[in-house]
Design a protein around this motif. Structure first.
Motif, PDB file in Angstrom:
ATOM      1  N   LEU A  20       8.399  12.589   8.293  1.00  8.13           N
ATOM      2  CA  LEU A  20       9.051  11.454   8.129  1.00  8.13           C
ATOM      3  C   LEU A  20       9.341  10.870   6.576  1.00  8.13           C
ATOM      4  N   ALA A  21      10.667  10.604   6.706  1.00 10.34           N
ATOM      5  CA  ALA A  21      11.466  10.264   5.358  1.00 10.34           C
ATOM      6  C   ALA A  21      11.027   8.685   4.800  1.00 10.34           C
ATOM      7  N   PRO A  22      10.912   8.544   3.609  1.00  8.10           N
ATOM      8  CA  PRO A  22      10.226   7.444   3.075  1.00  8.10           C
ATOM      9  C   PRO A  22      11.541   6.365   3.168  1.00  8.10           C
ATOM     10  N   MET A  23      11.128   5.326   3.647  1.00  8.37           N
ATOM     11  CA  MET A  23      12.244   4.120   4.175  1.00  8.37           C
ATOM     12  C   MET A  23      11.740   2.952   3.680  1.00  8.37           C
ATOM     13  N   ALA A  24      11.973   2.144   2.621  1.00  8.69           N
ATOM     14  CA  ALA A  24      11.797   0.844   2.200  1.00  8.69           C
ATOM     15  C   ALA A  24      11.762  -0.184   3.072  1.00  8.69           C
ATOM     16  N   ASP A  25      10.403  -0.845   2.990  1.00 10.28           N
ATOM     17  CA  ASP A  25       9.978  -1.666   4.121  1.00 10.28           C
ATOM     18  C   ASP A  25       9.900  -1.165   5.570  1.00 10.28           C
ATOM     19  N   MET A  26       9.871   0.023   5.496  1.00  9.26           N
ATOM     20  CA  MET A  26       9.587   0.537   6.969  1.00  9.26           C
ATOM     21  C   MET A  26       8.346   1.638   7.112  1.00  9.26           C
ATOM     22  N   THR A  27       8.142   2.487   6.294  1.00 11.43           N
ATOM     23  CA  THR A  27       7.441   3.484   6.083  1.00 11.43           C
ATOM     24  C   THR A  27       6.128   3.083   5.322  1.00 11.43           C
ATOM     25  N   ASP A  28       5.291   2.096   6.117  1.00 12.39           N
ATOM     26  CA  ASP A  28       4.079   1.622   5.514  1.00 12.39           C
ATOM     27  C   ASP A  28       2.978   2.106   6.365  1.00 12.39           C
ATOM     28  N   LEU A  29       1.680   1.752   6.102  1.00 12.83           N
ATOM     29  CA  LEU A  29       0.712   2.160   6.868  1.00 12.83           C
ATOM     30  C   LEU A  29       0.675   2.114   8.336  1.00 12.83           C
ATOM     31  N   PRO A  30       0.868   1.070   8.882  1.00 13.92           N
ATOM     32  CA  PRO A  30       0.888   1.012  10.442  1.00 13.92           C
ATOM     33  C   PRO A  30       1.961   1.919  10.991  1.00 13.92           C
ATOM     34  N   PHE A  31       3.270   2.301  10.377  1.00 13.73           N
ATOM     35  CA  PHE A  31       4.281   2.786  10.764  1.00 13.73           C
ATOM     36  C   PHE A  31       3.726   4.493  10.693  1.00 13.73           C
ATOM     37  N   CYS A  32       3.450   4.804   9.329  1.00  9.72           N
ATOM     38  CA  CYS A  32       3.052   6.062   9.431  1.00  9.72           C
ATOM     39  C   CYS A  32       1.986   6.448  10.392  1.00  9.72           C
ATOM     40  N   LEU A  33       0.996   5.727  10.470  1.00  3.42           N
ATOM     41  CA  LEU A  33      -0.140   6.091  11.434  1.00  3.42           C
ATOM     42  C   LEU A  33       0.612   6.249  12.703  1.00  3.42           C
ATOM     43  N   ARG A  55       1.507  -2.311 -14.411  1.00  2.00           N
ATOM     44  CA  ARG A  55       1.055  -3.758 -14.717  1.00  2.00           C
ATOM     45  C   ARG A  55      -0.067  -4.104 -13.884  1.00  2.00           C
ATOM     46  N   GLY A  56      -0.731  -3.345 -12.825  1.00  5.30           N
ATOM     47  CA  GLY A  56      -1.637  -3.598 -12.000  1.00  5.30           C
ATOM     48  C   GLY A  56      -1.281  -4.610 -10.865  1.00  5.30           C
ATOM     49  N   ASN A  57      -0.105  -4.815 -10.483  1.00  4.00           N
ATOM     50  CA  ASN A  57       0.102  -5.954  -9.576  1.00  4.00           C
ATOM     51  C   ASN A  57      -0.293  -5.351  -8.158  1.00  4.00           C
ATOM     52  N   ALA A  58      -1.186  -6.388  -7.920  1.00  2.00           N
ATOM     53  CA  ALA A  58      -2.074  -6.186  -6.524  1.00  2.00           C
ATOM     54  C   ALA A  58      -1.470  -5.814  -5.322  1.00  2.00           C
ATOM     55  N   LYS A  59      -0.163  -6.553  -5.121  1.00  2.00           N
ATOM     56  CA  LYS A  59       0.557  -6.387  -3.786  1.00  2.00           C
ATOM     57  C   LYS A  59       0.941  -4.795  -3.758  1.00  2.00           C
ATOM     58  N   THR A  60       1.779  -4.378  -5.109  1.00  2.00           N
ATOM     59  CA  THR A  60       2.080  -2.998  -4.972  1.00  2.00           C
ATOM     60  C   THR A  60       1.132  -2.017  -5.026  1.00  2.00           C
ATOM     61  N   LEU A  61      -0.076  -2.151  -5.586  1.00  2.00           N
ATOM     62  CA  LEU A  61      -1.162  -1.281  -5.654  1.00  2.00           C
ATOM     63  C   LEU A  61      -1.573  -1.123  -4.117  1.00  2.00           C
ATOM     64  N   ASP A  62      -1.724  -2.211  -3.558  1.00  2.00           N
ATOM     65  CA  ASP A  62      -2.141  -2.350  -2.062  1.00  2.00           C
ATOM     66  C   ASP A  62      -1.261  -1.730  -1.236  1.00  2.00           C
ATOM     67  N   MET A  63       0.137  -1.700  -1.517  1.00  2.00           N
ATOM     68  CA  MET A  63       1.169  -0.898  -0.618  1.00  2.00           C
ATOM     69  C   MET A  63       0.760   0.506  -0.725  1.00  2.00           C
ATOM     70  N   ALA A  64       0.209   1.054  -1.773  1.00  2.00           N
ATOM     71  CA  ALA A  64      -0.116   2.451  -1.910  1.00  2.00           C
ATOM     72  C   ALA A  64      -1.335   2.761  -0.888  1.00  2.00           C
ATOM     73  N   LYS A  65      -2.166   2.055  -0.663  1.00  2.00           N
ATOM     74  CA  LYS A  65      -3.436   2.320   0.056  1.00  2.00           C
ATOM     75  C   LYS A  65      -2.934   3.047   1.409  1.00  2.00           C
ATOM     76  N   PHE A  66      -3.706   3.973   1.886  1.00  2.00           N
ATOM     77  CA  PHE A  66      -3.456   4.564   3.160  1.00  2.00           C
ATOM     78  C   PHE A  66      -4.584   4.997   3.948  1.00  2.00           C
ATOM     79  N   ASP A  67      -4.423   5.450   5.182  1.00  2.00           N
ATOM     80  CA  ASP A  67      -5.604   5.828   5.939  1.00  2.00           C
ATOM     81  C   ASP A  67      -5.666   7.209   5.852  1.00  2.00           C
TER      82      ASP A  67
END
Length: 335
Positions: A20-33, A55-67
């Protein structure tokens, strides 16, 4: 428990590699699962900003979490500063332990290239090479690069792939359009093949792979080791099983029914609600019409597909979505 990664070896993966290719605003945790649950061997996560990670931006770091069920998973990052990119890659590896880091050198969007990120790096070989070297030194996992044919010319990539290889990348994937083309026109797989011939690295072709026929043509014309499937997977996670069935006789594929589409759309919606809260259903709107494309009309002429799609982009809650899909007539009405 300490995570001990299984080293992803691009050279040893079965061919063709399908991901699956990386797609901004699309390939997040739910869709990858969802894609993993339907046969995607590998997934590339949407890009995150290296500057925001550092910078420790919480939203960005949360985007990188995965199952864990998403593995093998590759996290894509973007940026223009080699030191910041290296630090961001190191933070992501230490915090989340993905199976690889992918460097975005192909995004054509203005607010990315205007800051010398994404496809801008195709024009700055020294900076691109420095980024790859720095990231390679900062992490213990494979480092790949996703790029394009070029900035304005489809020959820009010929020297660029050598620069990337010499800098130490483990894999290159290439979209068959230039930055100036954006997503218009047709992907030029033959030009991708000319770049592929200039490097010994494992190589993935990307762009306009939407069915088995285009998958075969993309591989044949590019000579790539595999493919990144982008928009062809939206609303169609079954595509991975279909592709694998076409290239691997041990896997079978059956076209999904409307009932199966409803089931998976609802599963996707529930994952969104779990990940983002109730407002996650608004974020899901961009995915929902893809599950019920216009060409379904030929198989289900008694369903008003256009009216259904119009309703789907207005839903705001899981209950609203369930109500829209609950009463779909799966069988043709009796005369």
């Amino acid at each position: 428990m300490l995570y001990v990664p299984t080293m992803l070896d691009w050279k040893q993966l079965p061919r063709p590699i399908v991901a699956l290719a990386p797609m901004a605003d699309m390939t997040d945790l739910p869709f990858c699962l969802i894609c993993k649950e339907h046969g995607a061997p590998l997934v590339f996560r949407e890009m995150v900003s290296s500057e925001a990670v550092v910078r420790g931006n919480a939203k960005t770091l949360d985007m990188a979490k995965f199952d864990e069920a998403e593995r093998p998973i590759i996290q894509q990052i973007f940026g223009s500063n080699p030191f910041v990119m290296a630090e961001a890659a190191n933070i992501i590896e230490e915090r989340y332990h993905p199976d690889g880091i992918d460097i975005n050198m192909g995004c054509p969007v203005y607010n990315i290239v205007s800051n010398f990120n994404g496809a801008s790096l195709i024009r700055d070989h020294d900076r691109a090479a420095a980024i790859v070297r720095a990231v390679k030194k900062a992490v213990s996992i494979p480092v790949s690069v996703k790029t394009r044919l070029g900035w304005s010319r489809d020959t820009d990539c010929l020297e660029f792939v050598k620069v990337i290889e010499d800098a130490g990348a483990n894999l290159i994937s290439m979209h068959g359009r230039t930055k100036e083309q954006g997503y218009s026109g047709k992907a030029d797989w033959k030009s991708v093949g000319k770049a592929r011939a200039r490097t010994s690295l494992p190589f993935l072709v990307n762009g306009d792979i939407v069915n088995v026929e285009t998958a075969r043509s993309a591989l044949a014309e590019s000579g790539a080791d595999g493919m990144l499937i982008g928009r062809g997977a939206l609303g169609n996670p079954w595509f991975f099983c279909e592709i694998r069935a076409a290239f691997d006789g041990t896997i079978s594929f059956t076209k999904p029914t409307i009932e199966e589409r409803v089931k998976v759309a609802l599963r996707h919606a529930k994952l969104h609600a779990e990940r983002y809260g109730e407002r996650g259903l608004v974020k899901l709107r961009k995915h929902l019409p893809y599950y019920f494309k216009k060409d379904l009309k030929s198989d289900y002429p008694w369903i008003d597909i256009m009216e259904l799609r119009a309703k789907l982009v207005r839903i705001s809650t899981l209950e609203e979505l369930e109500a829209v899909l609950r009463d779909l007539p799966y069988s043709a009405p009796r005369e």
